[in-house]
Design an enzyme around this catalytic site. Structure first.
Site, mmCIF file in Angstrom:
data_model
loop_
_atom_site.group_PDB
_atom_site.id
_atom_site.type_symbol
_atom_site.label_atom_id
_atom_site.label_comp_id
_atom_site.label_asym_id
_atom_site.label_seq_id
_atom_site.Cartn_x
_atom_site.Cartn_y
_atom_site.Cartn_z
ATOM 1 N N GLU A 115 11.458 3.822 -1.708
ATOM 2 C CA GLU A 115 10.174 4.517 -1.592
ATOM 3 C C GLU A 115 10.143 5.480 -0.402
ATOM 4 O O GLU A 115 9.207 5.501 0.387
ATOM 5 C CB GLU A 115 9.027 3.499 -1.501
ATOM 6 N N GLU B 259 -2.404 -7.548 -4.141
ATOM 7 C CA GLU B 259 -2.316 -6.109 -4.390
ATOM 8 C C GLU B 259 -2.600 -5.732 -5.845
ATOM 9 O O GLU B 259 -3.407 -4.845 -6.121
ATOM 10 C CB GLU B 259 -0.922 -5.613 -3.982
ATOM 11 N N ASP C 101 7.355 -5.248 -9.428
ATOM 12 C CA ASP C 101 6.633 -5.164 -8.165
ATOM 13 C C ASP C 101 5.339 -5.984 -8.187
ATOM 14 O O ASP C 101 4.267 -5.420 -8.377
ATOM 15 C CB ASP C 101 6.309 -3.679 -7.890
HETATM 16 O O1 GCW Z 1 4.120 -2.791 -4.114
HETATM 17 C C1 GCW Z 1 4.563 -1.777 -3.303
HETATM 18 C C2 GCW Z 1 3.383 -1.433 -2.480
HETATM 19 C C3 GCW Z 1 3.742 -0.717 -1.225
HETATM 20 C C4 GCW Z 1 4.751 -1.563 -0.477
HETATM 21 C C5 GCW Z 1 5.970 -1.755 -1.367
HETATM 22 C C6 GCW Z 1 6.999 -2.687 -0.729
HETATM 23 C C7 GCW Z 1 4.880 -1.776 1.884
HETATM 24 O O2 GCW Z 1 2.507 -0.680 -3.255
HETATM 25 O O3 GCW Z 1 2.569 -0.546 -0.489
HETATM 26 O O4 GCW Z 1 5.098 -1.012 0.750
HETATM 27 O O5 GCW Z 1 5.602 -2.335 -2.570
HETATM 28 O O6 GCW Z 1 6.986 -3.863 -1.081
HETATM 29 O O7 GCW Z 1 7.788 -2.240 0.063
#
Ligand code: GCW
Length: 728
Positions: free
Chosen positions: A314, A421, A393
């Site tokens: 990311e 989340e 995720d």
């Molecule tokens: O799920 C995603 C989140 C990000 C997060 C990333 C991760 C901290 O939306 O906010 O970053 O995973 O786990 O690295």
């Protein structure tokens, strides 16, 4: 005496009133700040409990952790049973608690001489009689074990369980039982839903760390032994020189509770704050920099736990920038930590977020395995691969990540998420341990029976290290997580990390007793709300393993099925006019299923074998495909959303049956959250069913979908006229 006389003069009516008032005062308003550590006075037969408790307490040692144990015992017994323990310096001929490590207790009590050694962090509660006196031994494999034993004992009292004739051993499943915070140095928290950071504000560590100590105390009660305090999207400044003394203050606040400090670090730190021209992990200057930095940390924080690294993910910097591997990156830091006993957690959450959505073979779910499997055996012994429970995720439903079964020469830890989340952000009730257990118990079939829990415990392949790390994200909100019932997720996380074999029924009842008291009606009602709540949330958001239907480009909260498609993030649901789902089969799809062992492949590869709950994760099927349940896919989508929303509304009624049985403050807070959730479930239901109706053109067999109705405009009153406010 005076009071007694007065009581004798009171009319029977007044006595009844006094008793009622006394009862009501035990329901005094509570903010939730105490979590499960309330030490509420035991109602009922407190006197007989009191008599089973010795009068004195002796601690064989004087460390900070032992002092906490002693302090908690005095505080807990005083508050719950109204008995004041007397501290004594040495063991003598009187009934007493004796607190100490196995080694120290052995010197005084022959009864424990021949016992097998207790492992680190383990404890043993043992009642012995000695020269006509009764001793309650709280023995630890180390000081932290003594503290855990003390909490286990106090937990028994709080739950009104028997405490005489104890012989109770507690052994943690794995050495790594960590909590993580995604706190930024400015005080904001990524994916935090309960206020600002308890650690940071305006680029520095907060002056007042009272909440930090309180947090560590809560974590310690459930056996968490380290906490990563900053976002995995790490600000390199965390390793700058002026930060170190501030970090040491946090470590000091953690230490009395046996919680070690850990940090997230950015791989580019040698360049970003170290002034080097490179952060190439194979550069000797870079290795030197990490060594010096780590030495510096240990000088100030001798019990430092280690680092977490998010790299090549990311947009984060990573070893790929130098053509190096994750093993190169992990090992250079691990070698700096090694002489101090530190651990390097390397996150397996590595994927390309610029995937081509037109490519039917592209699959984000495959990324972690593809990247890490070839590196098995290349990581140093103090590196642990930290793997999210599913391959995407933190979704409401995912299969266990195939990577768990693919790294037999590598230490592994599972990454879970307490912060909700993708599961309602603490505005919806969603008790996650039910889902976690499914993953932990899932058999990867890689070495005989090999459930995920045993792989991460290090049992399957006899790994020296392994365990658990969960993103928690408590904030400054008084009740820590925003929703009073969300604390059940944090409690259960710790309990499962300690012993993943415990049942969710047992853990939820335990948490409820500690948090709301021992009234059986309260305990059973709250458990019956918690236990199905994950499935309820799943059914009105994204059933059949379809993946997220939320707004994945933004808040990850409200429904927005369109946002999943046509972008590089790879959380596609592949819905068209005929059907829905990702084809991940070996035969015709992305080949993801081929990353599992043959026995697991068999479970998922064919439509006949694949369980309904993961069907759309593994297969693309027509809407009219008939599930094992006998329903078509489209009718299941409709039904589950209507049923889920109805069940969410039902939670309100269940909670209302507790009015007057718990304190008003927490009662009202939960009620307003559940009422909101019931309305929001309708928003979800109507958005999703309308969306699928529009896509498929297939009407609901039960005729429930109102056409042209757009719940997201906010123009529709929900819940019998109560308009739902949107979250801020
Ligand atoms: O799920 C995603 C989140 C990000 C997060 C990333 C991760 C901290 O939306 O906010 O970053 O995973 O786990 O690295």
């Amino acid at each position: 005496m005076y009071l007694e006389r007065r009581m004798n003069l009171l009319s029977p009516m007044a006595v009844v009133l006094a008793v009622v008032l006394a009862g009501a005062s035990s329901l005094r308003a509570e903010t939730g700040a105490q979590g499960w550590l309330r030490y509420a006075p035991i109602v009922g037969d407190a006197a007989s409990r009191r008599d089973a408790i010795p009068d004195a307490i002796i601690s064989l040692g004087n460390s900070e952790v032992l002092n906490s144990a002693k302090g908690e015992l005095v505080r807990g017994i005083g508050s719950m049973l109204g008995k004041r323990l007397r501290a004594e310096k040495s063991v003598s001929a009187e009934n007493a608690f004796v607190l100490g490590t196995l080694e120290d207790v052995r010197g005084h009590f022959r009864e424990v001489e021949s016992s097998r050694p207790l492992g680190p962090d383990g404890f043993w509660l043992r009642s012995v009689r000695h020269g006509g006196k009764k001793y309650l031994l709280i023995i630890g494999g180390n000081d932290r074990g003594v503290l855990y034993g003390t909490f286990a004992f106090l937990s028994r009292i709080a739950q009104d369980r028997r405490v005489d004739d104890l012989d109770d051993v507690g052994t943690p499943s794995a050495p790594i039982r960590w909590a993580s915070q995604w706190d930024n140095l400015d005080g904001s928290i990524e994916r935090g839903y309960a206020g600002r950071s308890i650690f940071f504000d305006k680029g520095a560590v907060r002056g007042d760390l009272t909440r930090v100590g309180e947090y560590a105390r809560l974590l310690s009660w459930v056996g968490i032994n380290a906490c990563v305090i900053n976002n995995v999207n790490a600000d390199p400044r965390i390793l700058s020189l002026n930060f170190l003394p501030q970090l040491a203050r946090i470590a000091d606040a953690f230490r009395p509770w046996g919680v070690k400090l850990a940090l997230s670090v950015d791989l580019s730190s040698p360049a970003a704050v170290g002034g080097l021209k490179t952060f190439d992990p194979l550069d000797s200057g870079v290795a030197e920099w990490w060594k010096d930095k780590v030495d510096e940390i240990y000088q100030r924080i001798p019990d430092f736990a280690g680092f977490v690294v998010k790299a090549d993910s990311e947009g984060r910097s990573g070893p790929s920038q130098y053509g190096r591997t994750a093993a190169d990156a992990a090992n250079v830091i691990a070698r700096a930590l090694k002489p101090h006993g530190g651990i390097l957690m390397y996150r397996a959450f590595v994927y390309n977020h610029h995937l081509d959505w037109r490519d039917m073979k592209a699959d984000r779910a495959k990324a972690a395995y593809d990247y890490f499997h070839p590196l098995d055996g290349k990581f140093d012994e103090n590196v642990v691969l930290q793997i999210k429970y599913g391959p995407i995720d933190f979704q409401v439903r995912e299969p266990a990540s195939p990577l768990f079964g693919a790294m037999q020469h590598t230490n592994e830890a599972i990454e879970l998420q307490v912060t909700q989340e993708y599961t309602g952000q603490q505005r919806h009730l969603c008790f996650l341990p039910t889902m976690w257990k499914q993953i932990l118990d899932f058999d990867m079939h890689v070495n005989g029976a090999s459930p995920v829990k045993e792989i991460v415990e290090g049992k399957t392949w006899r790994r020296p290290l392994g365990g658990f790390n969960a993103v928690v994200n408590v904030g400054l909100d008084e009740n820590w997580l925003g929703h009073p019932l969300a604390m059940a997720n944090l409690y259960s996380y710790g309990r499962l990390a300690w012993n993943p074999d415990q049942s969710t029924e047992q853990i939820s009842a335990e948490w409820t007793r500690l948090t709301f008291g021992n009234n059986p009606r309260v305990v059973s009602t709250i458990s019956t709300m918690l236990l199905p709540s994950w499935r309820i949330y799943e059914s009105y958001t994204g059933p059949l393993g379809v993946g997220t239907l939320t707004d994945i480009l933004g808040s990850h909260y409200e429904p927005n099925p369109d946002s999943a498609e046509h972008n590089g993030w790879g959380q596609w649901i592949r819905a068209d006019a005929q059907g829905v789902g990702m084809d991940r089969t070996i035969a015709t799809g992305t080949g993801y299923i081929g990353q599992y062992s043959p026995n697991v492949q068999k479970k998922y590869e064919t439509l006949t074998a694949c369980p309904d709950e993961l069907l759309l994760f593994m297969h693309h099927v027509p809407y009219i495909y008939v599930l094992h349940s006998g329903k078509t896919v489209i009718q299941h989508i409709y039904d589950s959303h209507y049923e889920g929303a109805a069940k969410a509304a039902g939670l309100v009624g269940q909670w209302e049956s507790l009015r007057g049985k718990i304190d008003d403050q927490r009662y009202e807070e939960v009620l307003s959250k559940l009422t909101y959730q019931a309305g929001q479930a309708i928003v979800w239901r109507d958005t999703v069913v309308n969306w699928f109706f529009k896509k498929s053109g297939i009407p609901d067999a039960k005729g429930r979908i109102a056409q042209n109705h757009n719940p997201l405009t906010g123009s529709v009153p929900y819940l019998d006229g109560n308009r739902n406010s949107r979250p801020h």
